[in-house]
Design an enzyme around this catalytic site. Structure first.
Site, PDB file in Angstrom:
ATOM      1  CG  HIS A   1       5.361   5.226  -4.564  1.00  0.00           C
ATOM      2  ND1 HIS A   1       5.693   4.449  -5.552  1.00  0.00           N
ATOM      3  CD2 HIS A   1       5.823   4.913  -3.382  1.00  0.00           C
ATOM      4  CE1 HIS A   1       6.682   3.702  -5.117  1.00  0.00           C
ATOM      5  NE2 HIS A   1       6.711   3.985  -3.688  1.00  0.00           N
TER       6      HIS A   1
ATOM      7  N   GLY B   1       0.713  -1.184  -0.031  1.00  0.00           N
ATOM      8  CA  GLY B   1      -0.149   0.100   0.030  1.00  0.00           C
ATOM      9  C   GLY B   1       0.849   1.264   0.048  1.00  0.00           C
TER      10      GLY B   1
ATOM     11  NE  ARG C   1      10.563   2.099   5.454  1.00  0.00           N
ATOM     12  CZ  ARG C   1      10.273   1.072   5.041  1.00  0.00           C
ATOM     13  NH1 ARG C   1      10.736   1.081   3.708  1.00  0.00           N
ATOM     14  NH2 ARG C   1       9.953  -0.052   5.770  1.00  0.00           N
TER      15      ARG C   1
ATOM     16  CG  ASP D   1      12.542  -2.962  -2.484  1.00  0.00           C
ATOM     17  OD1 ASP D   1      13.129  -2.650  -1.271  1.00  0.00           O
ATOM     18  OD2 ASP D   1      11.742  -2.425  -2.938  1.00  0.00           O
TER      19      ASP D   1
ATOM     20  CG  HIS E   1       3.703   1.081  -5.370  1.00  0.00           C
ATOM     21  ND1 HIS E   1       3.809   2.009  -4.590  1.00  0.00           N
ATOM     22  CD2 HIS E   1       3.979  -0.106  -4.718  1.00  0.00           C
ATOM     23  CE1 HIS E   1       4.267   1.474  -3.381  1.00  0.00           C
ATOM     24  NE2 HIS E   1       4.654   0.308  -3.694  1.00  0.00           N
TER      25      HIS E   1
HETATM   26  O1  PAF Z   1       8.502  -4.620  -1.607  1.00  0.00           O
HETATM   27  C1  PAF Z   1       7.330  -4.681  -0.987  1.00  0.00           C
HETATM   28  O2  PAF Z   1       6.458  -3.739  -0.904  1.00  0.00           O
HETATM   29  C2  PAF Z   1       7.196  -5.662  -0.065  1.00  0.00           C
HETATM   30  O3  PAF Z   1       8.435  -6.114   0.386  1.00  0.00           O
HETATM   31  C3  PAF Z   1       6.300  -6.930  -0.773  1.00  0.00           C
HETATM   32  C4  PAF Z   1       7.197  -7.597  -2.161  1.00  0.00           C
HETATM   33  C5  PAF Z   1       5.088  -6.506  -1.250  1.00  0.00           C
HETATM   34  C6  PAF Z   1       6.167  -7.975   0.161  1.00  0.00           C
HETATM   35  O4  PAF Z   1       5.344  -7.560   1.393  1.00  0.00           O
END
Ligand code: PAF
Length: 287
Positions: free
Chosen positions: A34, A31, A188, A151, A37
């Site tokens: 932004h 959630g 964040r 990530d 996503h």
């Molecule tokens: O990258 C993230 O937002 C989280 O680590 C994920 C992949 C949704 C797992 O909770």
């Protein structure tokens, strides 16, 4: 957009769609959506017939309870963003639905990949990430799974997991989305003080300068030390690690020639907020 909270109802729906021959793309999120996503969802929609987005703030991946408590939760705005993107399915489960009492998660062997960088500084974090992504992929059974390059270590581990599961799901990694000043988008960022928000783009700038420094004669070690020193000069900024690594194994390298795929990854504390970023220095550039 259809919203499912129940695992069973979601699975019944997706099974019907699969039987109709529709391809399913999946973007797992926590959630506070932004543009980063949104880029995953847009790509999933382009490459599949249905996009499933999940919103689940996974408690097992927060090694710091305070971080979990402070994690932004913006349900109303998230739903509006997903509707505007014409996302087809939102999976919004409860903790009990994701982690029923009898749930068994297989163990995976990541070798040294989960021992370095985030794995070293956030003990237990990747156990939680792997656990939740395994569970969500098992529920959704997508054709393609969409994750962000920001990530870097997370998607590398998930790639290993999918290989070990011999899953039919293909991982699609989407480039980092940045603010116009270079700051990598993160849920964040909204918590940064105005002063730290102004300084934060320097993280990406310093990472981007590494190739020049190395081309101008610095060794990898010297370039890392210089970058850490530059980051530490900024008031209220504390780099936790900055490592130039092989992009496949995530192990440190001594020379650029040692790998065809080189990435620099960093985690920097700004006040009580931890920002991560990375830049691909060699090979397979997405950013
Ligand atoms: O990258 C993230 O937002 C989280 O680590 C994920 C992949 C949704 C797992 O909770």
């Amino acid at each position: 957009m259809l919203l499912f909270k129940s695992v069973e109802l979601l699975q019944n729906f997706l099974q019907k769609k699969r039987k109709e021959g529709l391809r399913i793309g999946f973007a797992p999120t926590m959630g506070a959506l932004h543009r980063g996503h949104a880029s995953l969802i847009k790509k999933a929609k382009l490459e599949n017939d249905i996009c499933v987005c999940s919103i689940f703030v996974n408690p097992t991946q927060f090694n710091d309870p305070k971080d979990l408590e402070k994690y932004p939760r913006t349900e109303g705005e998230d739903i509006k963003i997903l509707v505007d993107l014409e996302n087809e399915v939102l999976f919004y489960p409860t903790v009990d639905a994701v982690y029923p009492k009898d749930l068994q998660i297989p163990t995976f062997d990541f070798g040294q990949v989960d021992k370095v960088m985030e794995g070293k500084f956030r003990p237990g974090h990747f156990d939680g990430v792997v656990e939740v992504v395994y569970r969500l992929v098992d529920i959704v059974q997508p054709d393609r799974l969409y994750m962000g390059q920001k990530d870097f270590q997370q998607f590398t581990l998930i790639q290993h997991m999918l290989q070990q599961m011999q899953a039919k799901t293909k991982l699609v990694v989407c480039p980092i989305i940045r603010e116009p000043d270079g700051l990598a988008l993160s849920s964040r960022n909204v918590r940064l003080t105005p002063e730290n928000r102004e300084r934060a783009p320097s993280i990406a700038k310093i990472l981007q300068q590494l190739n020049d420094w190395i081309a101008n004669g610095l060794s990898i070690k010297e370039a890392e030390t210089k970058a850490i020193a530059e980051l530490s000069k900024m008031p209220d900024f504390r780099p936790e690690y900055l490592e130039i690594v092989d992009g496949h194994t995530l192990q440190p390298i001594e020379k650029m020639e040692a790998s065809d795929y080189v990435v620099v990854c960093t985690a920097v504390w700004t006040g009580d907020i931890r920002l991560i970023d990375n830049v691909i220095l060699k090979g397979n550039k997405r950013n």
